[in-house]
Design a protein around this motif. Structure first.
Motif, PDB file in Angstrom:
ATOM      1  N   UNK A   5     -46.080 -40.204  16.537  1.00 22.48           N
ATOM      2  CA  UNK A   5     -46.921 -39.212  17.201  1.00 22.48           C
ATOM      3  C   UNK A   5     -47.647 -39.883  18.355  1.00 22.48           C
ATOM      4  N   UNK A   6     -47.442 -39.371  19.580  1.00 22.53           N
ATOM      5  CA  UNK A   6     -48.023 -39.966  20.773  1.00 22.53           C
ATOM      6  C   UNK A   6     -49.370 -39.334  21.082  1.00 22.53           C
ATOM      7  N   UNK A   7     -50.042 -39.889  22.086  1.00 22.58           N
ATOM      8  CA  UNK A   7     -51.372 -39.413  22.447  1.00 22.58           C
ATOM      9  C   UNK A   7     -51.367 -37.953  22.858  1.00 22.58           C
ATOM     10  N   UNK A   8     -50.238 -37.447  23.327  1.00 21.54           N
ATOM     11  CA  UNK A   8     -50.136 -36.046  23.739  1.00 21.54           C
ATOM     12  C   UNK A   8     -49.721 -35.148  22.578  1.00 21.54           C
ATOM     13  N   UNK A 409     -45.765 -45.003  26.441  1.00 19.11           N
ATOM     14  CA  UNK A 409     -46.843 -45.488  25.586  1.00 19.11           C
ATOM     15  C   UNK A 409     -46.294 -46.000  24.251  1.00 19.11           C
ATOM     16  N   UNK A 410     -45.338 -45.265  23.694  1.00 20.64           N
ATOM     17  CA  UNK A 410     -44.732 -45.680  22.419  1.00 20.64           C
ATOM     18  C   UNK A 410     -43.980 -46.991  22.597  1.00 20.64           C
ATOM     19  N   UNK A 411     -43.237 -47.116  23.688  1.00 20.74           N
ATOM     20  CA  UNK A 411     -42.530 -48.375  23.952  1.00 20.74           C
ATOM     21  C   UNK A 411     -43.508 -49.539  24.071  1.00 20.74           C
ATOM     22  N   UNK A 412     -44.609 -49.302  24.770  1.00 17.83           N
ATOM     23  CA  UNK A 412     -45.604 -50.362  24.963  1.00 17.83           C
ATOM     24  C   UNK A 412     -46.189 -50.800  23.630  1.00 17.83           C
TER      25      UNK A 412
END
Length: 451
Positions: A5-8, A409-412
């Motif tokens: 689950x990403x920030x968005x 973001x997930x990759x980072x």
């Protein structure tokens, strides 16, 4: 399947994001995805309809701004390497002589189309098989035919692929006289034990000596391939392989991961218990790291995630153009191409291919229509291959970057990239998994963006 689950608040599958791990180089993904993974099925044409559509494009002068190349296929090998799944025909001089006559005929015929004549070609690659099994006279003839019948750019790279075994001075000089300016040799490993198990001909000492002779001539760019993960390879003899690259004096080197296929001799031996199971992907990741760090220390220029150059003359132009989605004119049985975005693979069977030439049409099973977002997909593939995804490389790049932020973001977080406002730089782990990242970004754009 796990998800992130990403920030968005977008929930992304692990196949796109990778997974959190103390060693993302080894464990970010469970396995590597194919270099040409399909993002949705492309529509195809078959039979007379396919031939009519292709002929329509060939009879029309080119309008695409994309670079273009020629791929010529020579499907003969004297020995089948243990890891190879692409072996087609054993080298027989009579078969090769007959094939070469047809190849000449096809080359000349394809040079006459309005499409072929409309724009110069940026690169030519003669692959196989083992094109260096052609005679010196045939290599000279082939090079001269290419230069005579096709318009080439000033810096056109003309590569001959093959083996060092039986690549004599006469063949080298004939190829040079014909106009070849780059040679790519499949060394795979310098280690004699590893080479013998892979059914590679000649021992380390000869390979090094021959490479010295070719590079010392200063006549052309010399590049080689190495494979990591082969039977009997260890970190120690792999390190020696890397050092041998430097001492050989070659201008460029590719490091390819061993992939086993059902049709290869190696896979059959593994299945029958006659050979050890190859190294795991995580072990091969460490060998990639070993090579990556070694060439960085030796100040080699990294041209792609798997290719390094020791000299500015090495550009690896054909491979770079192919990953950019260049148009490619195919010549020879089993050659693949891309005409105005239409993809095709010519018949691998020589008899079928011969019939096509004799009836003045291309022998292929189907014609793939241009894929949606093909240029965007090619740009993503090329960017990941080079290790940096820049907004400036894409149409509407800032919009694309904004919409892809959840993925980036997930990759980072998973150690695969570092990010800035207008670019994403792949880490060492990201480079090892670059094909996975390219496929993931293409899929993400299709599923989660309005682009």
């Amino acid at each position: 399947m796990s998800s992130t689950t990403c920030s968005s608040n977008i929930v992304l599958p692990e196949i796109m994001t990778g997974q959190a791990s103390p060693s993302p180089l080894q464990f970010a993904f469970t396995q590597k995805t194919a270099a040409h993974a399909k993002h949705g099925q492309r529509k195809t044409l078959t039979g007379d309809e396919a031939h009519r559509e292709l002929r329509k494009h060939l009879d029309t002068p080119a309008t695409s701004l994309r670079p273009r190349a020629i791929y010529i296929h020579v499907p003969f090998c004297r020995v089948r390497c243990s890891f190879c799944n692409f072996f087609q025909y054993a080298s027989s001089q009579q078969m090769m002589d007959d094939y070469f006559k047809l190849l000449e005929q096809e080359l000349i015929a394809k040079s006459q189309y309005a499409w072929s004549q409309a724009k110069p070609f940026d690169a030519v690659y003669v692959g196989g098989g083992t094109p260096t099994d052609l005679t010196a006279e045939q290599l000279l003839r082939l090079g001269k035919l290419i230069r005579r019948y096709f318009s080439l750019t000033t810096l056109c790279e003309i590569t001959l692929e093959g083996r060092l075994n039986r690549f004599t001075d006469d063949k080298f000089q004939a190829a040079l006289d014909g106009g070849f300016n780059r040679f790519s040799f499949g060394v795979q490993s310098f280690n004699s034990t590893v080479r013998k198990a892979a059914k590679r001909l000649d021992k380390r000492e000869y390979i090094l000596e021959r490479l010295h002779q070719l590079t010392d001539s200063g006549s052309a760019t010399i590049a080689i391939d190495l494979i990591y993960g082969l039977p009997h390879q260890t970190p120690e003899n792999w390190q020696q392989d890397l050092q041998d690259v430097v001492s050989s004096g070659v201008h460029g080197v590719d490091l390819y991961q061993l992939l086993t296929f059902g049709g290869s001799g190696l896979q059959r031996n593994i299945d029958a218990g006659r050979a050890n199971v190859p190294l795991s992907t995580s072990d091969k990741a460490l060998m990639y790291q070993q090579g990556h760090q070694f060439f960085k220390e030796k100040a080699f220029s990294q041209l792609s995630y798997c290719h390094w150059a020791s000299h500015p003359r090495e550009q690896s132009r054909y491979n770079s153009l192919a990953k950019q989605g260049a148009e490619i004119l195919p010549i020879g049985a089993g050659a693949g191409g891309n005409i105005n975005g239409y993809g095709l693979m010519q018949a691998r069977n020589i008899d079928s291919w011969r019939t096509g030439i004799e009836h003045n049409h291309w022998s292929f099973e189907q014609l793939s229509l241009p894929a949606a977002n093909a240029e965007l997909t090619a740009a993503i593939t090329s960017a990941c291959d080079r290790g940096v995804i820049k907004a400036s490389a894409f149409t509407n790049g800032q919009t694309l970057f904004k919409q892809c932020q959840p993925l980036f973001e997930a990759w980072k977080r998973n150690g695969l990239v570092s990010t800035a406002d207008d670019q994403v730089k792949l880490s060492l782990a990201g480079q090892f998994w670059s094909v996975n990242l390219a496929n993931a970004m293409s899929s993400y754009i299709q599923q989660y963006t309005s682009i």
